[in-house]
Enzyme design. Structure first.
Site, mmCIF file in Angstrom:
data_model
loop_
_atom_site.group_PDB
_atom_site.id
_atom_site.type_symbol
_atom_site.label_atom_id
_atom_site.label_comp_id
_atom_site.label_asym_id
_atom_site.label_seq_id
_atom_site.Cartn_x
_atom_site.Cartn_y
_atom_site.Cartn_z
ATOM 1 N N GLN A 109 0.888 -1.127 0.244
ATOM 2 C CA GLN A 109 -0.098 -0.126 0.065
ATOM 3 C C GLN A 109 0.700 1.264 -0.104
ATOM 4 O OE1 GLN A 109 -1.916 -1.514 3.604
ATOM 5 N NE2 GLN A 109 -3.784 -0.619 2.808
ATOM 6 N N ASN A 110 2.028 0.991 0.268
ATOM 7 C CA ASN A 110 3.356 2.356 0.232
ATOM 8 C C ASN A 110 3.412 2.601 -1.029
ATOM 9 O OD1 ASN A 110 3.101 1.726 2.887
ATOM 10 N ND2 ASN A 110 4.662 0.467 3.000
ATOM 11 N N ILE A 111 3.788 4.010 -1.273
ATOM 12 C CA ILE A 111 4.105 4.791 -2.495
ATOM 13 C C ILE A 111 5.752 4.968 -2.309
ATOM 14 C CG2 ILE A 111 1.882 5.434 -2.714
ATOM 15 C CD1 ILE A 111 2.971 8.356 -1.611
ATOM 16 N N ASP A 112 6.451 4.449 -1.338
ATOM 17 C CA ASP A 112 7.707 5.227 -1.247
ATOM 18 C C ASP A 112 8.760 4.071 -2.109
ATOM 19 O OD1 ASP A 112 8.125 2.702 0.264
ATOM 20 O OD2 ASP A 112 7.307 3.812 2.124
ATOM 21 N N HIS A 127 -1.240 1.084 -4.400
ATOM 22 C CA HIS A 127 -1.650 2.600 -4.191
ATOM 23 C C HIS A 127 -0.698 3.599 -5.148
ATOM 24 C CE1 HIS A 127 -3.913 2.101 -0.017
ATOM 25 N NE2 HIS A 127 -4.564 1.635 -1.147
ATOM 26 N N CYS A 135 0.457 13.507 -16.901
ATOM 27 C CA CYS A 135 -0.126 14.783 -17.075
ATOM 28 C C CYS A 135 -1.768 14.655 -17.099
ATOM 29 C CB CYS A 135 0.105 15.435 -18.713
ATOM 30 S SG CYS A 135 -0.661 16.659 -19.126
ATOM 31 N N CYS A 160 3.946 19.505 -17.721
ATOM 32 C CA CYS A 160 3.885 18.610 -18.997
ATOM 33 C C CYS A 160 4.785 19.371 -19.887
ATOM 34 C CB CYS A 160 2.446 18.262 -19.436
ATOM 35 S SG CYS A 160 2.724 17.542 -20.907
ATOM 36 N N SER A 201 0.223 -3.280 8.418
ATOM 37 C CA SER A 201 -0.785 -2.859 7.959
ATOM 38 C C SER A 201 -2.055 -3.117 8.873
ATOM 39 C CB SER A 201 -1.274 -3.350 6.752
ATOM 40 O OG SER A 201 -2.727 -3.088 6.260
ATOM 41 N N SER A 202 -2.804 -2.109 9.371
ATOM 42 C CA SER A 202 -3.813 -2.360 10.019
ATOM 43 C C SER A 202 -5.200 -2.820 9.398
ATOM 44 C CB SER A 202 -4.146 -0.995 11.019
ATOM 45 O OG SER A 202 -3.289 -0.529 11.703
HETATM 46 ZN ZN ZN Z 1 0.371 17.181 -21.158
#
Ligand code: ZN
Length: 258
Positions: A109-112, A127, A135, A160, A201-202
């Site tokens: 679930q992490n974006i790191d 996620h 863009c 962009c 994760s909870s």
């Molecule tokens: Zn664009």
């Protein structure tokens, strides 16, 4: 090495034994695995990120379109933490277990991107991540490199080069669908695995929180390592309500040191 009770040591042995006998073990990780690396939980009210902001006002898709500056200003300290973070012992333990064939995939679930930095190869980011930007006008996708650093260091809002539209980091905001390919794969893996290991994760954020149920319904074993209770604790084979960086390296050591 932290001093562990006999009870904890016994559960570590049980968990290692369950992983040893699994053929398709997958990890499902959440914010709790990255808090020891200094990254606040994007969605948790306790993290401090929301103290001065209403999440739906800054981090929803609608507000992003309406006021991207506000989103980028809010996100900047978090993005900086992510940019400078390094994987911790729990990320490394998981990567080691994957290298040695004990774990097949990581759903996060992490974006790191810390699983990848630790060496995990097969990571499904349900996620999204900061690795790419899209863009919002022409939908062109760009690598985060070159945009994210300028944004973090100088506050420059990424635009962009083709149409000057604002570039949105490919992370899931409130009110946004999960990336369909990643989500389909996560579902499929959850149904096919014979062991799911929930780490940090909870299990409170839907729809990801439903994945362990998918796994169990299809006969998989379940191990949960999270410092607070989850709704699936009662269904799990082994539960650790303890720190991920204490438990995971010990499990890994049990399996890899012979
Ligand atoms: Zn664009």
């Amino acid at each position: 090495m932290p001093l562990l009770s006999d009870h904890t040591l016994q559960r570590i042995k049980n968990a290692a034994d369950t992983i040893y006998h699994a053929k398709q073990a997958v990890v499902l990780s959440g914010a709790g695995i990255s808090t020891p690396s200094g990254i606040a939980d994007f969605r948790s009210a306790k993290s401090g990120l929301w103290q001065r902001y209403d999440p739906f006002e800054v981090a929803s898709l609608n507000s992003f379109r309406y006021n991207p500056e506000k989103f980028f200003n809010w996100m900047r300290p978090l993005a900086a933490d992510i940019f400078h973070a390094t994987p911790n012992a729990a990320h490394v333990a998981i990567a080691d277990l994957e290298k040695n064939g004990f774990i097949k995939q990581v759903i996060t679930q992490n974006i790191d991107g810390l699983h990848q930095k630790a060496g995990s190869m097969d990571v499904i980011e349900v996620h999204g991540s900061l690795e790419t930007l899209s863009c919002i006008h022409c939908f062109q996708v760009y690598p985060g490199e070159g945009y994210i650093d300028d944004y973090i260091e100088n506050g420059v809002i990424p635009r962009c080069p083709e149409c000057q539209g604002v570039l949105k980091p490919d992370v899931i905001l409130f009110g946004e669908q999960l990336p369909s390919k990643a989500w389909l794969k996560a579902n499929q893996i959850s149904k096919q695995c014979d062991l799911m290991i929930v780490v940090g994760s909870s299990l409170e954020v839907l729809p990801v929180a439903g994945l362990p149920m998918r796994a169990i319904e299809n006969g998989a074993h379940l191990i949960i390592i999270n410092n607070s209770q989850t709704y699936m604790d009662v269904r799990a084979d082994v539960v650790f309500a303890e720190d991920v960086i204490t438990i995971l390296p010990e499990i890994s050591r049990q399996l890899l040191d012979h």
